[in-house]
Write a protein that holds these residues in place. Structure first.
Motif, short mmCIF file in Angstrom:
data_model
loop_
_atom_site.label_atom_id
_atom_site.label_comp_id
_atom_site.label_asym_id
_atom_site.label_seq_id
_atom_site.Cartn_x
_atom_site.Cartn_y
_atom_site.Cartn_z
N VAL A 56 0.83 -1.21 0.00
CA VAL A 56 0.00 0.00 0.00
C VAL A 56 0.87 1.26 0.00
O VAL A 56 0.60 2.22 -0.74
CB VAL A 56 -0.96 0.00 1.21
CG1 VAL A 56 -1.69 1.33 1.33
CG2 VAL A 56 -1.96 -1.14 1.06
N ALA A 67 -8.04 2.86 -3.33
CA ALA A 67 -8.16 1.84 -2.29
C ALA A 67 -8.83 2.39 -1.05
O ALA A 67 -9.63 1.70 -0.39
CB ALA A 67 -6.77 1.29 -1.95
N PHE A 68 -8.55 3.64 -0.71
CA PHE A 68 -9.17 4.30 0.44
C PHE A 68 -10.69 4.37 0.26
O PHE A 68 -11.45 3.97 1.14
CB PHE A 68 -8.57 5.70 0.59
CG PHE A 68 -9.27 6.58 1.59
CD1 PHE A 68 -8.96 6.50 2.94
CD2 PHE A 68 -10.22 7.48 1.19
CE1 PHE A 68 -9.60 7.30 3.86
CE2 PHE A 68 -10.87 8.30 2.09
CZ PHE A 68 -10.56 8.20 3.45
N THR A 70 -12.60 2.71 -1.91
CA THR A 70 -13.20 1.39 -2.09
C THR A 70 -13.35 0.65 -0.77
O THR A 70 -14.39 0.02 -0.51
CB THR A 70 -12.36 0.56 -3.07
OG1 THR A 70 -12.23 1.27 -4.30
CG2 THR A 70 -12.99 -0.79 -3.32
N SER A 71 -12.33 0.73 0.08
CA SER A 71 -12.38 0.00 1.35
C SER A 71 -13.48 0.52 2.27
O SER A 71 -14.21 -0.26 2.89
CB SER A 71 -11.02 0.07 2.05
OG SER A 71 -10.66 1.42 2.30
N PHE A 72 -13.63 1.83 2.35
CA PHE A 72 -14.66 2.38 3.22
C PHE A 72 -16.06 2.11 2.64
O PHE A 72 -16.99 1.79 3.39
CB PHE A 72 -14.46 3.88 3.41
CG PHE A 72 -13.50 4.20 4.52
CD1 PHE A 72 -13.92 4.13 5.84
CD2 PHE A 72 -12.19 4.55 4.26
CE1 PHE A 72 -13.06 4.42 6.88
CE2 PHE A 72 -11.32 4.83 5.29
CZ PHE A 72 -11.75 4.77 6.60
N ALA A 74 -16.92 -0.40 0.74
CA ALA A 74 -17.20 -1.83 0.95
C ALA A 74 -17.57 -2.11 2.40
O ALA A 74 -18.46 -2.93 2.68
CB ALA A 74 -15.99 -2.65 0.52
N HIS A 75 -16.89 -1.43 3.32
CA HIS A 75 -17.20 -1.62 4.74
C HIS A 75 -18.62 -1.16 5.06
O HIS A 75 -19.36 -1.85 5.77
CB HIS A 75 -16.17 -0.86 5.57
CG HIS A 75 -16.27 -1.11 7.03
ND1 HIS A 75 -17.00 -0.30 7.88
CD2 HIS A 75 -15.73 -2.08 7.82
CE1 HIS A 75 -16.91 -0.75 9.11
NE2 HIS A 75 -16.14 -1.82 9.11
N LEU A 156 -9.68 -0.32 10.35
CA LEU A 156 -9.56 0.16 8.97
C LEU A 156 -9.09 1.60 8.93
O LEU A 156 -8.21 1.96 8.13
CB LEU A 156 -10.91 0.01 8.26
CG LEU A 156 -10.98 0.48 6.81
CD1 LEU A 156 -10.02 -0.33 5.94
CD2 LEU A 156 -12.40 0.38 6.26
N GLU A 157 -9.63 2.44 9.79
CA GLU A 157 -9.22 3.84 9.82
C GLU A 157 -7.75 3.98 10.23
O GLU A 157 -7.02 4.81 9.67
CB GLU A 157 -10.12 4.62 10.78
CG GLU A 157 -11.54 4.80 10.28
CD GLU A 157 -12.43 5.49 11.31
OE1 GLU A 157 -11.89 5.89 12.37
OE2 GLU A 157 -13.63 5.64 11.05
N ILE A 160 -5.58 2.89 7.16
CA ILE A 160 -5.59 3.85 6.06
C ILE A 160 -4.87 5.14 6.47
O ILE A 160 -4.07 5.70 5.71
CB ILE A 160 -7.03 4.15 5.62
CG1 ILE A 160 -7.67 2.88 5.04
CG2 ILE A 160 -7.06 5.27 4.60
CD1 ILE A 160 -7.01 2.36 3.80
#
Length: 357
Positions: A56, A67-68, A70-72, A74-75, A156-157, A160
């Motif tokens: 990353v 990615a930032f 998309t990940s949030f 998706a969460h 996650l936070e 990131i």
């Protein structure tokens, strides 16, 4: 052209005499070799996945931002589905939340659709405060799901945010302010024939503990690369690091029979070589180390030349740098008489010679 050092003649091939090949390291320090996976080794994507943090941090900014987001997203969607599923299993979708049956406990107020579930997931993750939607303390499933979402969301936070900070603070970015001369030269320095190149720090913030390492990669015709260490020094510091890097520095390697570069530079030599230079330095404010690389091919070495003077002392006693001369090379006129200039030229780091009006 040729130069003599201890009665030994050294000549360099013209660029046309050398076979054109792809260089190992680009001028800006990037490696051009791509290693395919070895038989029996894990897939490349699996190796990257095992080192998620390094992957990353090494990504380009556009992919990190993607990615930032998309990940949030998706969460939020994942837990929106879980909240909607909880409401469905608890029968909350079919009851009036303002007047529920006496024997029914609503797990989350006013989750009556997937849109409401997504909104509740978003509010929970961002801790922006609940309005009409809130979990019930009498529903253990809702409390458990809320705790799981908060724990995973905090992880996650943290990941990131740490990736953003690490990417911004990477020492690699500081190394971008270090520049090398586009070519190297062979000329006279303190009565010796030397191979020289120049480096400069483009920022006002100085670097400390500057070390130079160089490796000569040679191909003797058998399609195998042989490595030899090449020692460069800075004036009379020898192998000691330069303690302060604020003006252009010229590094020297003495060409004699013991030098690994000596034979490769001789006229008629069919040896293909690439000299890769590594400059390592520490940042004065943070102490972090950074490295900048470059390489020189046979056709990028100028013979019987020297670098033009960059640092001068004017008539007011102030040091001035003329960066237009940083990459400028001049024919070696060690034995010629130069015309006297009207200003002083101070010999710093082997550049120029002291001349007085």
């Amino acid at each position: 052209m040729a130069a003599k050092e201890n009665d030994v003649e050294v000549k360099i091939l013209s660029p046309a005499a050398a076979q054109r090949r792809q260089r190992l390291v680009t001028k800006d320090g990037h490696c051009t070799l791509h290693t395919p996976p070895a038989p029996g080794s894990p897939a490349t994507w699996l190796l990257y996945l095992q080192d998620v943090w390094g992957t990353v941090v090494a990504l380009r900014w556009r992919w990190v931002i993607l990615a930032f987001c998309t990940s949030f997203l998706a969460h939020w969607l994942l837990f929106a589905c879980l909240w909607y599923l909880l409401a469905h299993l608890n029968g909350d979708l079919m009851v009036d939340h303002d007047a529920p049956p006496p024997d029914h406990t609503v797990c989350v107020k006013y989750i009556t659709s997937f849109t409401a579930a997504f909104s509740f997931s978003l509010e929970t993750q961002l801790t922006i405060g609940y309005g009409t939607m809130f979990p019930s303390g009498d529903c253990p499933s809702a409390i458990a799901l809320l705790a799981v979402q908060m724990l995973l969301g905090l992880m996650l936070e943290a990941f990131i945010t740490g990736a953003f900070v690490a990417k911004i603070a990477r020492p690699k970015k500081r190394a971008g302010a270090i520049q090398f001369s586009p070519c190297a030269v062979v000329g006279q320095h303190q009565g010796e024939t030397c191979l020289m190149f120049r480096a400069t720090n483009m920022l006002q913030r100085p670097l400390v503990d500057v070390n130079i390492n160089a490796v000569l990669y040679q191909d003797h015709g058998d399609q195998a690369l042989y490595q030899s260490k090449v020692e460069f020094q800075l004036d009379n510091l020898g192998a000691n690091p330069c303690p302060f890097f604020i003006f252009p520095l010229t590094f020297y390697h003495q060409l004699n029979r013991q030098s690994p570069v000596y034979q490769a530079l001789q006229e008629g030599s069919a040896t293909h070589f690439e000299l890769v230079v590594f400059l390592s330095a520490a940042q004065e404010d943070t102490g972090e180390s950074c490295q900048k690389r470059t390489s020189y091919l046979k056709g990028e070495i100028e013979f019987d030349h020297h670098f033009a003077t960059v640092l001068r002392l004017d008539t007011l006693g102030q040091y001035k740098m003329d960066m237009s001369n940083f990459a400028k090379v001049l024919p070696d006129t060690t034995n010629s008489k130069a015309e006297v200039d009207k200003e002083y030229v101070v010999q710093i780091n082997g550049d120029g010679s002291e001349r007085v009006e």
